[in-house]
Design a protein around this motif. Structure first.
Motif, PDB file in Angstrom:
ATOM      1  N   LEU A 105       0.818  -1.208   0.000  1.00 43.56           N
ATOM      2  CA  LEU A 105       0.000   0.000   0.000  1.00 43.56           C
ATOM      3  C   LEU A 105       0.854   1.261   0.000  1.00 43.56           C
ATOM      4  CD1 LEU A 105      -2.749  -1.042   2.583  1.00 43.56           C
ATOM      5  CD2 LEU A 105      -2.716  -1.379   0.094  1.00 43.56           C
ATOM      6  N   GLU A 106       1.972   1.213   0.715  1.00 40.80           N
ATOM      7  CA  GLU A 106       2.945   2.308   0.782  1.00 40.80           C
ATOM      8  C   GLU A 106       4.329   1.680   0.833  1.00 40.80           C
ATOM      9  OE1 GLU A 106       2.026   4.660   4.211  1.00 40.80           O
ATOM     10  OE2 GLU A 106      -0.102   4.845   3.681  1.00 40.80           O
ATOM     11  N   ALA A 107       5.373   2.509   0.821  1.00 39.38           N
ATOM     12  CA  ALA A 107       6.736   1.986   0.790  1.00 39.38           C
ATOM     13  C   ALA A 107       7.002   0.987   1.915  1.00 39.38           C
ATOM     14  CB  ALA A 107       7.734   3.133   0.856  1.00 39.38           C
ATOM     15  N   ASP A 108       6.504   1.257   3.103  1.00 45.58           N
ATOM     16  CA  ASP A 108       6.746   0.397   4.256  1.00 45.58           C
ATOM     17  C   ASP A 108       5.450  -0.131   4.854  1.00 45.58           C
ATOM     18  OD1 ASP A 108       9.559   0.714   4.174  1.00 45.58           O
ATOM     19  OD2 ASP A 108       9.395   2.645   5.185  1.00 45.58           O
ATOM     20  N   LYS A 109       4.453  -0.332   4.016  1.00 42.32           N
ATOM     21  CA  LYS A 109       3.157  -0.806   4.512  1.00 42.32           C
ATOM     22  C   LYS A 109       2.562  -1.819   3.534  1.00 42.32           C
ATOM     23  CE  LYS A 109      -1.373   0.914   6.078  1.00 42.32           C
ATOM     24  NZ  LYS A 109      -2.222   2.132   6.222  1.00 42.32           N
ATOM     25  N   TYR A 110       2.281  -3.019   4.032  1.00 40.25           N
ATOM     26  CA  TYR A 110       1.785  -4.111   3.203  1.00 40.25           C
ATOM     27  C   TYR A 110       0.445  -4.623   3.724  1.00 40.25           C
ATOM     28  CZ  TYR A 110       6.551  -4.311   1.349  1.00 40.25           C
ATOM     29  OH  TYR A 110       7.757  -3.998   0.760  1.00 40.25           O
ATOM     30  N   LEU A 111      -0.402  -5.037   2.788  1.00 36.59           N
ATOM     31  CA  LEU A 111      -1.672  -5.665   3.118  1.00 36.59           C
ATOM     32  C   LEU A 111      -1.600  -7.139   2.733  1.00 36.59           C
ATOM     33  CD1 LEU A 111      -4.750  -5.561   3.850  1.00 36.59           C
ATOM     34  CD2 LEU A 111      -5.155  -4.990   1.435  1.00 36.59           C
ATOM     35  N   LEU A 112      -1.856  -8.025   3.693  1.00 38.55           N
ATOM     36  CA  LEU A 112      -1.928  -9.459   3.431  1.00 38.55           C
ATOM     37  C   LEU A 112      -3.401  -9.862   3.440  1.00 38.55           C
ATOM     38  CD1 LEU A 112       0.843 -10.850   5.852  1.00 38.55           C
ATOM     39  CD2 LEU A 112       1.123  -9.741   3.628  1.00 38.55           C
ATOM     40  N   VAL A 113      -3.852 -10.487   2.372  1.00 35.73           N
ATOM     41  CA  VAL A 113      -5.233 -10.970   2.286  1.00 35.73           C
ATOM     42  C   VAL A 113      -5.191 -12.483   2.489  1.00 35.73           C
ATOM     43  CG1 VAL A 113      -7.331 -11.078   0.908  1.00 35.73           C
ATOM     44  CG2 VAL A 113      -5.819  -9.090   0.729  1.00 35.73           C
ATOM     45  N   VAL A 114      -5.794 -12.940   3.583  1.00 31.26           N
ATOM     46  CA  VAL A 114      -5.661 -14.334   4.008  1.00 31.26           C
ATOM     47  C   VAL A 114      -7.021 -15.024   4.033  1.00 31.26           C
ATOM     48  CG1 VAL A 114      -3.652 -13.694   5.393  1.00 31.26           C
ATOM     49  CG2 VAL A 114      -5.891 -13.811   6.483  1.00 31.26           C
ATOM     50  N   ASN A 115      -7.006 -16.347   4.150  1.00 27.87           N
ATOM     51  CA  ASN A 115      -8.245 -17.113   4.174  1.00 27.87           C
ATOM     52  C   ASN A 115      -9.000 -16.899   5.483  1.00 27.87           C
ATOM     53  OD1 ASN A 115      -8.472 -18.750   1.644  1.00 27.87           O
ATOM     54  ND2 ASN A 115      -6.415 -19.350   2.266  1.00 27.87           N
ATOM     55  N   ALA A 116     -10.326 -16.843   5.369  1.00 28.44           N
ATOM     56  CA  ALA A 116     -11.179 -16.501   6.515  1.00 28.44           C
ATOM     57  C   ALA A 116     -10.962 -17.411   7.712  1.00 28.44           C
ATOM     58  CB  ALA A 116     -12.649 -16.547   6.088  1.00 28.44           C
ATOM     59  N   GLY A 117     -10.938 -18.721   7.463  1.00 26.47           N
ATOM     60  CA  GLY A 117     -10.804 -19.667   8.555  1.00 26.47           C
ATOM     61  C   GLY A 117      -9.439 -19.660   9.202  1.00 26.47           C
ATOM     62  N   ASN A 118      -8.469 -19.016   8.547  1.00 29.64           N
ATOM     63  CA  ASN A 118      -7.102 -18.993   9.066  1.00 29.64           C
ATOM     64  C   ASN A 118      -6.679 -17.627   9.602  1.00 29.64           C
ATOM     65  OD1 ASN A 118      -6.749 -21.657   8.301  1.00 29.64           O
ATOM     66  ND2 ASN A 118      -5.852 -21.144   6.333  1.00 29.64           N
ATOM     67  N   ASP A 120      -7.197 -15.795  12.297  1.00 27.52           N
ATOM     68  CA  ASP A 120      -6.661 -15.742  13.665  1.00 27.52           C
ATOM     69  C   ASP A 120      -5.378 -16.553  13.790  1.00 27.52           C
ATOM     70  OD1 ASP A 120      -8.778 -14.137  14.415  1.00 27.52           O
ATOM     71  OD2 ASP A 120      -9.972 -15.785  15.243  1.00 27.52           O
ATOM     72  N   ILE A 121      -5.319 -17.697  13.101  1.00 27.65           N
ATOM     73  CA  ILE A 121      -4.114 -18.535  13.125  1.00 27.65           C
ATOM     74  C   ILE A 121      -2.941 -17.785  12.498  1.00 27.65           C
ATOM     75  CG2 ILE A 121      -3.088 -20.659  12.201  1.00 27.65           C
ATOM     76  CD1 ILE A 121      -5.939 -21.874  12.312  1.00 27.65           C
ATOM     77  N   ASP A 122      -3.182 -17.180  11.337  1.00 26.13           N
ATOM     78  CA  ASP A 122      -2.132 -16.427  10.649  1.00 26.13           C
ATOM     79  C   ASP A 122      -1.651 -15.264  11.501  1.00 26.13           C
ATOM     80  OD1 ASP A 122      -2.779 -18.149   8.631  1.00 26.13           O
ATOM     81  OD2 ASP A 122      -3.458 -16.623   7.221  1.00 26.13           O
ATOM     82  N   TYR A 123      -2.600 -14.522  12.042  1.00 27.61           N
ATOM     83  CA  TYR A 123      -2.253 -13.352  12.851  1.00 27.61           C
ATOM     84  C   TYR A 123      -1.401 -13.764  14.048  1.00 27.61           C
ATOM     85  CZ  TYR A 123      -2.807  -9.205  15.774  1.00 27.61           C
ATOM     86  OH  TYR A 123      -2.566  -8.119  16.574  1.00 27.61           O
ATOM     87  N   SER A 124      -1.795 -14.844  14.719  1.00 27.76           N
ATOM     88  CA  SER A 124      -1.035 -15.326  15.869  1.00 27.76           C
ATOM     89  C   SER A 124       0.376 -15.744  15.464  1.00 27.76           C
ATOM     90  CB  SER A 124      -1.772 -16.508  16.513  1.00 27.76           C
ATOM     91  OG  SER A 124      -1.034 -17.054  17.578  1.00 27.76           O
TER      92      SER A 124
END
Length: 360
Positions: A105-118, A120-124
């Motif tokens: 989104l910006e030089a030092d800012k990224y958006l990760l689009v992840v699967n719904a069921g995962n 909380d797992i991904d974030y953790s």
């Protein structure tokens, strides 16, 4: 029982008479009219899916790129502010915690689009491996997401936005596109095998954009058509074709692994797989007699030896055939090889075929 989560469009589903089911803890429409009608609308014209249940995670800070290089399989340095990237989040054994898409989104800012069921797992997992100079935030509640897919999607979207999107290639995107008076991210991507777009917007305006697209003639579609479309295109579903026990190489998604970019979680295990070769991998099956190969059905060779199992299967609306992806012994994956799928009490003949099952 835990109450199901709802996207901003839940009331719209109910008003439209959609059949709503529990999908990964979310109340989502499996169909509005019929799976076949919605599937054909995407293949022949344009269909729209609510994918607002997908998770969105922000990674920002001066070391955001360095951090993402250490936890993702693909080379994040190739991501720019107009090109997105498909990647994997792997464990130390090379199994896939999740597959996702990265946007800068910006030089030092990224958006990760992840699967719904995962989500909380991904974030953790990401928080567990967080480093100084890179902050990880779960912002899923802030986003709505719609997917407009089909051969007429470009014509429809081009009529609704001021930007010239004719040159937009797969996994390219534009930020701050005005759509029905709202600023959105417009990405040339999708999960159907068709030309199409994914629209990221602020959660409160999702319904406004959905209604506008309906008025523009796009057919509302549910999870049923999404699954038949993605399987015809041989696109993997996490939890079935990808998992913590299945590696990117085994799922034929090795293009998302860049071993030469430097160290990352799972690299050692994946490098060993690449060097030693795979004992099993995903292959396409086409049933030769009546019967649908469902997830977890066992697969046998002509000597009646079990060689693997089905990860995804369906009746293909586009081809009229019963198709499946199966994780089987590599030696059995040659095209036209005869195999058998255990369907209830019968071993039903099938053939190994080259994927995708359908090309637009």
């Amino acid at each position: 029982m835990m109450e199901l989560k709802k996207t901003p469009l839940y009331d719209s589903y109910i008003e439209a008479g959609a059949k709503v089911i529990d999908f990964s803890g979310w109340a989502l429409p499996v169909q509005f009219s019929s799976i076949k009608e919605e599937h054909n609308a995407v293949r022949e014209h344009a269909g729209m899916f609510d994918v607002s249940h997908m998770g969105e995670i922000i990674v920002k800070g001066e070391k955001a790129s360095e951090y993402l290089q250490s936890v993702l399989t693909n080379d994040v340095t190739k991501v720019t502010q107009n090109k997105a990237q498909y990647s994997m989040l792997c464990n130390e054994q090379g199994g896939v915690i999740d597959d996702l898409v990265v946007y800068q989104l910006e030089a030092d800012k990224y958006l990760l689009v992840v699967n719904a069921g995962n989500t909380d797992i991904d974030y953790s997992w990401l928080k567990q491996h967080e480093i100084d100079g890179a902050e990880v935030m779960n912002v899923s509640h802030e986003y709505g997401q719609l997917a407009v897919q089909g051969p007429d999607s470009e014509k429809i979207m081009a009529s609704l936005v001021a930007e010239d999107i004719s040159g937009l290639k797969l996994f390219e995107y534009i930020q701050d596109v005005e759509l029905f008076g709202e600023k959105v991210i417009l990405s040339q991507s999708g999960y159907t095998g068709e030309h199409g777009y994914e629209i990221y917007c602020e959660a409160p305006v999702t319904e406004k954009i959905w209604d506008g697209l309906l008025a523009a003639g796009v057919t509302p579609c549910g999870l049923g058509a999404r699954d038949t479309l993605r399987l015809e295109a041989a696109l993997p579903l996490h939890g079935q074709d990808l998992s913590t026990d299945i590696s990117p190489y085994e799922a034929n998604m090795g293009f998302s692994v860049k071993l030469n970019k430097g160290d990352f979680i799972g690299r050692e295990a994946l490098a060993a797989q690449k060097e030693q070769g795979l004992s099993r991998k995903s292959a396409g099956l086409e049933m030769q007699e009546r019967g649908i190969a469902r997830t977890d059905y066992e697969v046998f060779n002509s000597n009646d030896e079990k060689i693997g199992y089905v990860t995804s299967g369906t009746q293909s609306p586009s081809t009229g055939r019963s198709i499946a992806l199966a994780l089987i012994e590599t030696s059995e994956t040659e095209p036209s090889n005869d195999v058998y799928v255990q369907i209830r009490k019968n071993k039903v003949p099938a053939k190994i075929v080259i994927t995708p099952f359908h090309k637009n």
